[in-house]
Design a protein around this motif. Structure first.
Motif, PDB file in Angstrom:
ATOM      1  N   ILE A  61     138.487  -4.125  84.538  1.00  0.00           N
ATOM      2  CA  ILE A  61     138.110  -4.858  83.523  1.00  0.00           C
ATOM      3  C   ILE A  61     138.024  -3.410  82.596  1.00  0.00           C
ATOM      4  CG2 ILE A  61     135.485  -5.008  83.125  1.00  0.00           C
ATOM      5  CD1 ILE A  61     135.183  -6.495  85.848  1.00  0.00           C
ATOM      6  N   THR A  62     137.903  -2.120  82.776  1.00  0.00           N
ATOM      7  CA  THR A  62     137.657  -1.142  81.640  1.00  0.00           C
ATOM      8  C   THR A  62     138.905  -1.143  81.355  1.00  0.00           C
ATOM      9  OG1 THR A  62     136.566   0.330  83.451  1.00  0.00           O
ATOM     10  CG2 THR A  62     137.132   0.501  81.380  1.00  0.00           C
ATOM     11  N   GLN A  63     140.010  -1.518  81.348  1.00  0.00           N
ATOM     12  CA  GLN A  63     141.145  -1.174  80.772  1.00  0.00           C
ATOM     13  C   GLN A  63     141.196  -2.681  79.835  1.00  0.00           C
ATOM     14  OE1 GLN A  63     144.020   0.678  80.613  1.00  0.00           O
ATOM     15  NE2 GLN A  63     145.689  -0.185  80.343  1.00  0.00           N
ATOM     16  N   LEU A  64     140.640  -3.603  80.586  1.00  0.00           N
ATOM     17  CA  LEU A  64     141.009  -4.175  79.306  1.00  0.00           C
ATOM     18  C   LEU A  64     140.191  -4.780  77.661  1.00  0.00           C
ATOM     19  CD1 LEU A  64     141.467  -7.725  79.057  1.00  0.00           C
ATOM     20  CD2 LEU A  64     139.173  -8.545  79.440  1.00  0.00           C
ATOM     21  N   THR A  65     139.004  -4.207  78.564  1.00  0.00           N
ATOM     22  CA  THR A  65     137.313  -3.890  77.445  1.00  0.00           C
ATOM     23  C   THR A  65     137.929  -2.690  76.479  1.00  0.00           C
ATOM     24  OG1 THR A  65     135.996  -2.125  79.034  1.00  0.00           O
ATOM     25  CG2 THR A  65     136.185  -5.056  79.073  1.00  0.00           C
ATOM     26  N   LEU A  66     138.291  -1.955  77.228  1.00  0.00           N
ATOM     27  CA  LEU A  66     138.717  -0.549  75.780  1.00  0.00           C
ATOM     28  C   LEU A  66     140.130  -1.194  74.999  1.00  0.00           C
ATOM     29  CD1 LEU A  66     138.895   3.057  78.338  1.00  0.00           C
ATOM     30  CD2 LEU A  66     137.856   2.581  76.213  1.00  0.00           C
ATOM     31  N   PHE A  67     141.354  -2.090  75.502  1.00  0.00           N
ATOM     32  CA  PHE A  67     142.113  -2.340  75.097  1.00  0.00           C
ATOM     33  C   PHE A  67     142.009  -2.827  73.189  1.00  0.00           C
ATOM     34  CE2 PHE A  67     145.031  -0.009  77.315  1.00  0.00           C
ATOM     35  CZ  PHE A  67     146.479   0.192  76.563  1.00  0.00           C
ATOM     36  N   ILE A  68     140.611  -4.177  73.716  1.00  0.00           N
ATOM     37  CA  ILE A  68     140.214  -4.723  72.861  1.00  0.00           C
ATOM     38  C   ILE A  68     139.553  -4.307  71.972  1.00  0.00           C
ATOM     39  CG2 ILE A  68     138.536  -6.563  72.043  1.00  0.00           C
ATOM     40  CD1 ILE A  68     138.474  -7.303  75.069  1.00  0.00           C
ATOM     41  N   ALA A  69     138.853  -3.026  72.255  1.00  0.00           N
ATOM     42  CA  ALA A  69     137.965  -2.237  71.209  1.00  0.00           C
ATOM     43  C   ALA A  69     139.671  -1.180  70.066  1.00  0.00           C
ATOM     44  CB  ALA A  69     137.289  -1.666  71.561  1.00  0.00           C
ATOM     45  N   PHE A  70     140.693  -0.663  71.118  1.00  0.00           N
ATOM     46  CA  PHE A  70     141.220   0.046  70.721  1.00  0.00           C
ATOM     47  C   PHE A  70     142.122  -0.863  69.873  1.00  0.00           C
ATOM     48  CE2 PHE A  70     144.643   3.154  72.247  1.00  0.00           C
ATOM     49  CZ  PHE A  70     143.959   4.225  71.705  1.00  0.00           C
ATOM     50  N   ILE A  71     143.015  -1.309  69.917  1.00  0.00           N
ATOM     51  CA  ILE A  71     143.831  -2.229  69.228  1.00  0.00           C
ATOM     52  C   ILE A  71     143.956  -2.709  68.536  1.00  0.00           C
ATOM     53  CG2 ILE A  71     146.425  -3.261  69.709  1.00  0.00           C
ATOM     54  CD1 ILE A  71     146.490   0.226  70.888  1.00  0.00           C
ATOM     55  N   VAL A  72     142.569  -3.691  68.462  1.00  0.00           N
ATOM     56  CA  VAL A  72     142.532  -4.583  67.494  1.00  0.00           C
ATOM     57  C   VAL A  72     142.151  -4.417  66.233  1.00  0.00           C
ATOM     58  CG1 VAL A  72     141.097  -6.914  66.825  1.00  0.00           C
ATOM     59  CG2 VAL A  72     141.589  -6.497  69.533  1.00  0.00           C
ATOM     60  N   PRO A  73     141.189  -3.769  66.003  1.00  0.00           N
ATOM     61  CA  PRO A  73     141.296  -2.906  64.776  1.00  0.00           C
ATOM     62  C   PRO A  73     142.714  -2.411  63.957  1.00  0.00           C
ATOM     63  CG  PRO A  73     139.717  -2.264  66.211  1.00  0.00           C
ATOM     64  CD  PRO A  73     140.454  -3.539  66.685  1.00  0.00           C
ATOM     65  N   ILE A  74     143.552  -2.141  65.191  1.00  0.00           N
ATOM     66  CA  ILE A  74     144.642  -1.894  64.018  1.00  0.00           C
ATOM     67  C   ILE A  74     145.794  -2.582  63.715  1.00  0.00           C
ATOM     68  CG2 ILE A  74     146.452  -0.136  64.409  1.00  0.00           C
ATOM     69  CD1 ILE A  74     145.326   1.222  66.466  1.00  0.00           C
ATOM     70  N   ALA A  75     145.701  -3.789  64.760  1.00  0.00           N
ATOM     71  CA  ALA A  75     146.084  -5.146  64.376  1.00  0.00           C
ATOM     72  C   ALA A  75     146.068  -5.879  63.654  1.00  0.00           C
ATOM     73  CB  ALA A  75     146.764  -6.227  65.662  1.00  0.00           C
ATOM     74  N   PHE A  76     144.525  -6.020  63.441  1.00  0.00           N
ATOM     75  CA  PHE A  76     144.444  -7.020  62.136  1.00  0.00           C
ATOM     76  C   PHE A  76     142.716  -6.830  61.997  1.00  0.00           C
ATOM     77  CE2 PHE A  76     140.874 -11.140  62.489  1.00  0.00           C
ATOM     78  CZ  PHE A  76     141.240 -11.644  61.838  1.00  0.00           C
ATOM     79  N   SER A  77     141.911  -6.579  62.689  1.00  0.00           N
ATOM     80  CA  SER A  77     140.422  -5.949  62.042  1.00  0.00           C
ATOM     81  C   SER A  77     140.128  -4.682  61.381  1.00  0.00           C
ATOM     82  CB  SER A  77     139.111  -5.636  62.744  1.00  0.00           C
ATOM     83  OG  SER A  77     139.273  -6.374  64.273  1.00  0.00           O
ATOM     84  N   LEU A  78     140.666  -3.670  61.263  1.00  0.00           N
ATOM     85  CA  LEU A  78     140.922  -2.989  60.104  1.00  0.00           C
ATOM     86  C   LEU A  78     141.783  -3.378  58.086  1.00  0.00           C
ATOM     87  CD1 LEU A  78     139.785   0.014  59.779  1.00  0.00           C
ATOM     88  CD2 LEU A  78     141.464   0.932  60.508  1.00  0.00           C
ATOM     89  N   ALA A  79     142.425  -4.150  58.450  1.00  0.00           N
ATOM     90  CA  ALA A  79     142.864  -4.281  57.620  1.00  0.00           C
ATOM     91  C   ALA A  79     141.637  -5.379  56.877  1.00  0.00           C
ATOM     92  CB  ALA A  79     144.402  -5.367  58.058  1.00  0.00           C
ATOM     93  N   ILE A  80     141.234  -6.168  57.509  1.00  0.00           N
ATOM     94  CA  ILE A  80     140.177  -6.546  57.167  1.00  0.00           C
ATOM     95  C   ILE A  80     138.846  -6.094  56.405  1.00  0.00           C
ATOM     96  CG2 ILE A  80     138.702  -8.999  57.758  1.00  0.00           C
ATOM     97  CD1 ILE A  80     141.755  -9.971  57.741  1.00  0.00           C
ATOM     98  N   ARG A  81     138.971  -5.353  57.196  1.00  0.00           N
ATOM     99  CA  ARG A  81     137.671  -4.533  56.610  1.00  0.00           C
ATOM    100  C   ARG A  81     137.976  -3.646  55.580  1.00  0.00           C
ATOM    101  NH1 ARG A  81     133.011  -4.599  54.979  1.00  0.00           N
ATOM    102  NH2 ARG A  81     131.338  -2.820  55.712  1.00  0.00           N
ATOM    103  N   VAL A  82     139.396  -3.083  55.606  1.00  0.00           N
ATOM    104  CA  VAL A  82     139.474  -2.641  53.774  1.00  0.00           C
ATOM    105  C   VAL A  82     139.672  -2.972  53.519  1.00  0.00           C
ATOM    106  CG1 VAL A  82     141.703  -1.319  53.108  1.00  0.00           C
ATOM    107  CG2 VAL A  82     141.047  -0.942  55.808  1.00  0.00           C
ATOM    108  N   ALA A  83     140.284  -4.732  53.539  1.00  0.00           N
ATOM    109  CA  ALA A  83     140.398  -5.803  51.945  1.00  0.00           C
ATOM    110  C   ALA A  83     138.919  -5.815  51.579  1.00  0.00           C
ATOM    111  CB  ALA A  83     140.637  -6.777  51.885  1.00  0.00           C
TER     112      ALA A  83
END
Length: 465
Positions: A61-83
């Motif tokens: 569970i810890t691995q799952l939650t960490l990787f959601i917060a760790f990888i998703v911004p790089i793959a998607f969220s950060l690009a949206i927020r920067v734009a």
């Protein structure tokens, strides 16, 4: 549940698994491929007691939650927020926002690992640092969600990313402390699958929350913090009373270099791996903006497309990993599979970078995951094939080889940003240059003289102590 104390105070640099941190979504497929192959390994028992199922579930569970917060911004969220924050300078700022914290993670996590070895807190060695990293991740993500300027975004993600890197490395180091050999294959295989699935789940949710910075960043950060906190409360990390290992920065720096003239095979493996991972890092940075400008997709549609491609990519990645692992063992050779995977990686970047339709983009993504799956299954075995036989420093050399993947991932965003600037803002140029780098990685495999001396089974790779 019995405590599992460990008196091993060796540097964390001797445990490559602890630093096998993917710094972008495509790299999670490579890490997953290695760990899924570990699940097929024959392992023997050791003196550590087995971890109970409920304890393992807390780790999962810890691995799952960490990787959601760790990888998703790089793959998607950060690009949206920067734009949203800086639409006129989004390309340069995204490269800075992704690349800068990547460098912090590469440099910082080995140091934190060393300090955790020296920690003699009554709360254990790894638990305080896991909590520290989780708090940093939450604070940094909250800064991004609540700020509306570029400085706050870059600083916030640097803090968050560093925190998540520390937390993930401490989780891996704790496994090195406590996980018996009898359980390693199965547990690492499950963690490999989680590392691939977590970003897909996160992107699916984030795609529905693109209008809300709090939803994009604070929600996954909160989930990761709760997941980490839960494990911190149940974590079996007893106080260590052995003398602290001597603090020598020279020992740390030894884990970052070797003499390439003395060990040319190792040098070719390292530079080839660096080229492949530099290409992987470049391939994932501007995907969101390519889909926005080339195909006219909105953020929610992009999230759905990335999630679909990622889900299908897990399948092709596993097929590539298991198939190439089996065949390379059967044929007793590694190099042809690595050359194929690097060339296929370059081809996938050209297909994706020239996409004029959704099906073409998906095809490029599936070819990418297939190539990375093949690479992840076989490159670890080749690395073991070329380890120097005249020393007893396998841990140090494997850690150096690991830097061949993490360091290029950190500098990849800067390289992509420079190429984009030189290419007059054409995202296709970034993909083409990345393809050239990947093919160069394939050519650099050819001089390796391991040949058909592959006497170690791919499915029997053992890198953890």
């Amino acid at each position: 549940m019995s405590p599992n104390p460990s008196d091993d105070t060796s540097s964390p640099l001797s445990d490559p698994q602890a630093y096998e941190l993917p710094l972008n979504q495509p790299a999670t497929i490579q890490v997953g491929a290695e760990r899924i192959n570990d699940a097929l390994a024959d392992t023997s028992a050791d003196t550590l007691p087995k971890l109970r199922t409920r304890y393992l579930w807390a780790i999962y569970i810890t691995q799952l939650t960490l990787f959601i917060a760790f990888i998703v911004p790089i793959a998607f969220s950060l690009a949206i927020r920067v734009a949203q924050v800086a639409p006129d300078n989004r390309d340069a700022i995204l490269a800075l926002a992704v690349g800068l914290p990547g460098l912090f993670v590469v440099i910082g996590t080995p140091l934190v690992g060393m300090f955790s070895d020296r920690t003699r807190s009554r709360f254990g060695r790894r638990r305080p640092w896991l909590l520290f990293g989780s708090v940093l991740g939450l604070v940094g993500s909250a800064t991004i969600a609540l700020t509306g300027d570029v400085a706050g975004l870059v600083i916030g993600w640097s803090v968050a990313y560093t925190g998540y890197g520390i937390a993930a490395s401490m989780l891996g180091t704790h496994l090195g402390d406590t996980l018996p050999a009898l359980q390693r294959g199965r547990v690492m295989g499950i963690l490999g699958a989680i590392s691939q699935i977590a970003p897909i789940l996160g992107i699916s949710v984030a795609g529905a929350l693109v209008a809300s910075p709090i939803g994009l960043f604070l929600l996954p950060a909160g989930i990761a913090f709760v997941g980490s906190l839960f494990f911190i409360l149940v974590m079996r990390d007893p106080k260590v009373n052995t003398p602290r290992p001597e603090l020598k920065l020279s020992k740390v720096f030894e884990g970052f270099y070797f003499n390439p003239r003395r060990y040319p095979n190792l040098a070719w493996v390292w530079i080839s791996k660096a080229c492949v991972f530099l290409a992987i890092s470049m391939s994932g940075l501007y995907g969101v903006y390519l889909l926005t400008t080339r195909l006219g997709l909105g953020p929610a549609d992009i999230g759905a497309l990335l999630a679909t491609t990622g889900l299908l990519g897990v399948v092709t990645g596993i097929v590539g990993a298991v198939g190439s692992g089996y065949l390379s063992d059967k044929l007793k050779t590694r190099k042809p599979f690595l050359v194929f995977s690097a060339i296929a990686l370059g081809a996938s970047m050209i297909v994706s970078g020239t996409s004029n339709s959704v099906p073409q983009y998906i095809a490029g993504g599936l070819l990418l995951s297939l190539s990375i799956g093949v690479y992840g299954a076989v490159d670890q075995a080749l690395a073991l094939d070329v380890l120097p036989r005249d020393t007893d420093e396998n841990g140090r050399f494997l850690a150096i080889i690991g830097i061949g993947s993490t360091l290029p991932q950190a500098i990849g965003p800067f390289a992509a940003g420079m190429v984009l600037a030189l290419g007059s803002g054409d995202y296709t140029v970034v993909y083409i240059v990345g393809a050239v780098v990947a093919i160069a990685g394939a050519l650099l495999i050819i001089p390796i003289s391991a040949g058909r001396r592959a006497d170690l089974d791919t499915h029997s790779v053992k890198v953890m102590r």
